[in-house]
Design an enzyme around this catalytic site. Structure first.
Site, PDB file in Angstrom:
ATOM      1  N   TYR A 243      50.508  23.867 -81.201  1.00 32.72           N
ATOM      2  CA  TYR A 243      49.375  24.132 -82.083  1.00 32.72           C
ATOM      3  C   TYR A 243      48.582  25.213 -81.366  1.00 32.72           C
ATOM      4  O   TYR A 243      47.710  24.937 -80.546  1.00 32.72           O
ATOM      5  CB  TYR A 243      48.544  22.867 -82.307  1.00 32.72           C
ATOM      6  CG  TYR A 243      47.322  23.070 -83.172  1.00 32.72           C
ATOM      7  CD1 TYR A 243      47.365  23.867 -84.304  1.00 32.72           C
ATOM      8  CD2 TYR A 243      46.111  22.458 -82.851  1.00 32.72           C
ATOM      9  CE1 TYR A 243      46.256  24.057 -85.093  1.00 32.72           C
ATOM     10  CE2 TYR A 243      44.980  22.635 -83.646  1.00 32.72           C
ATOM     11  CZ  TYR A 243      45.060  23.429 -84.760  1.00 32.72           C
ATOM     12  OH  TYR A 243      43.948  23.620 -85.546  1.00 32.72           O
ATOM     13  N   ASP A 282      52.354  25.110 -85.707  1.00 32.82           N
ATOM     14  CA  ASP A 282      51.352  26.017 -86.282  1.00 32.82           C
ATOM     15  C   ASP A 282      51.102  27.102 -85.252  1.00 32.82           C
ATOM     16  O   ASP A 282      50.444  26.876 -84.239  1.00 32.82           O
ATOM     17  CB  ASP A 282      50.069  25.238 -86.589  1.00 32.82           C
ATOM     18  CG  ASP A 282      48.995  26.105 -87.247  1.00 32.82           C
ATOM     19  OD1 ASP A 282      49.144  27.348 -87.248  1.00 32.82           O
ATOM     20  OD2 ASP A 282      47.996  25.550 -87.734  1.00 32.82           O
TER      21      ASP A 282
END
Length: 401
Positions: A243, A282
């Site tokens: 992330y 992500d």
């Protein structure tokens, strides 16, 4: 309308004024009158069909009607930019204006880029069977485990049945013991931030790894790294779930992003020299202009689409010093398989971005070039929206890792 009904309507319009009377002598009269009017209204007025409504709030949409079923297969942050397409730097609250559930539930249409426009999570989910002999890996920014669990996360987990599931922005404070994970994945790894209910990354696996690492070697600030990266070492490959640091609203943390990128590039190169790498999660960058709906208005103004960020990502794919360093190329697999497609993985809850097709492609798979030919498929699960403001991405690769 007969005279009795007309009288009731007029009386009901006066009722609110009567109930605000502060003189105690009227209490019994008002109570009796309103009660009588209520009963009369039930008898005299024609039935009116109620229609459920939902509020579009910060992290969830409350529904009272059944959402539409997902079609089989797949199609595929965040302050408003001038284009109002959602800025990857912040997750601001949506308008509190009420909307009709039917508008979201019945909407099986697609936006101009041919992605679905549903705003609530579907209940009937099915995907094509996994390719024979393949390993299925999925990634999904769930925008908080607690919130997404209330809005359908488990239905996706069950339907996808990935061999390895990477979850980002989990926002958990300890290792969850939810049966949806514990019964399906014997090997579970949660990277948890020191900051309460912030960031967070998880890799849930049916495959037992040789080793697990939660660090980004060389990075000077462990607080920034913690909760943002997990690396599993498999027999013949590494799987990295990240992330990635966000450049922040107003690009206030762009320097932190630059520092992360510097150390991550070195890290992924070092791993790639040992074994092929599968990097997913992500990534918090729209690699090129085709990866967001409004590139011109966001360029160098919005986190996720600045020269510093896109250049750093491009360096990983095409190392500029390859001859000297021996670094090998890497491939953005979804883009490789869909070279001209304008599909996105993130749609802000603001400005009706989902319906308008105003999104960003921030979640993907990046693989060492030498194993790309082993990939069987890579798709954005575009219908899976509503439990988060992101859609999952799934990849299948020959299971000899």
């Amino acid at each position: 309308m007969n005279s009795t009904t007309s009288l009731i309507y007029k009386s009901l319009r006066l009722a609110p004024k009567l109930t605000t009377c502060k003189y105690s002598g009227f209490d019994s009269l008002v109570h009796l009158s309103l009660r009588s009017l209520h009963v009369s209204r039930l008898v005299a007025m024609p039935a009116k069909r109620s229609e459920p409504v939902a509020k579009d709030s910060k992290d969830k949409v409350k529904e009272e009607a059944k959402p539409p079923a997902v079609r089989s297969g797949s199609s595929s942050k965040r302050k408003a930019s001038p284009s109002e397409d959602g800025d990857p730097g912040s997750r601001a609250s949506s308008s509190k204006k009420k909307i009709k559930v039917a508008e979201d539930m019945i909407d099986n249409s697609t936006s101009s880029n041919e992605q679905p426009t549903n705003k609530v999570f579907p209940t009937n989910i099915s995907f094509a069977p996994k390719n024979e002999g393949a390993l299925r890996i999925a990634t999904w920014n769930i925008c908080g485990l607690a919130a997404s669990s209330k809005k359908g996360l488990k239905f996706y987990v069950e339907a996808e049945d990935a061999d390895i599931l990477v979850l980002t922005e989990t926002k958990v404070n300890n290792d969850p013991l939810d049966p949806v994970f514990t019964q399906r994945y014997p090997h579970r790894y949660w990277a948890i931030s020191d900051k309460k209910s912030y960031s967070g990354t998880a890799i849930l696996s049916k495959v037992k790894p040789l080793s697990v690492d939660y660090t980004l070697p060389g990075h000077p600030d462990t607080k920034i790294v913690k909760g943002r990266i997990i690396t599993l070492e498999l027999d013949k490959a590494y799987v990295i779930g990240t992330y990635v640091v966000n450049a922040g609203q107003g690009l206030k943390t762009l320097d932190e992003k630059k520092e992360w990128n510097t150390h991550f590039e070195k890290y992924i190169r070092d791993l790639d020299k040992k074994k092929p790498v599968i990097w997913t999660g992500d990534l918090n960058v729209a690699p090129t202009a085709i990866d967001l709906a409004n590139p011109k208005t966001n360029w160098n103004k919005t986190p996720g689409y600045t020269e510093a960020e896109t250049t750093a990502f491009a360096r990983i794919l095409e190392p500029p010093d390859a001859e000297e360093s021996g670094a090998q190329k890497m491939v953005d697999v979804w883009r490789h398989l869909h070279p001209g497609l304008k599909h996105y993985t993130y749609f802000s809850y603001r400005f009706d971005c989902r319906r308008k097709g105003l999104g960003w492609r921030l979640d993907t798979f990046v693989l060492s070039e030498r194993i790309v030919d082993k990939v069987k498929m890579c798709e954005i699960r575009s219908e899976i929206y509503g439990a988060s403001d992101h859609c999952p991405v799934v990849l299948e690769i020959e299971n000899d890792l």
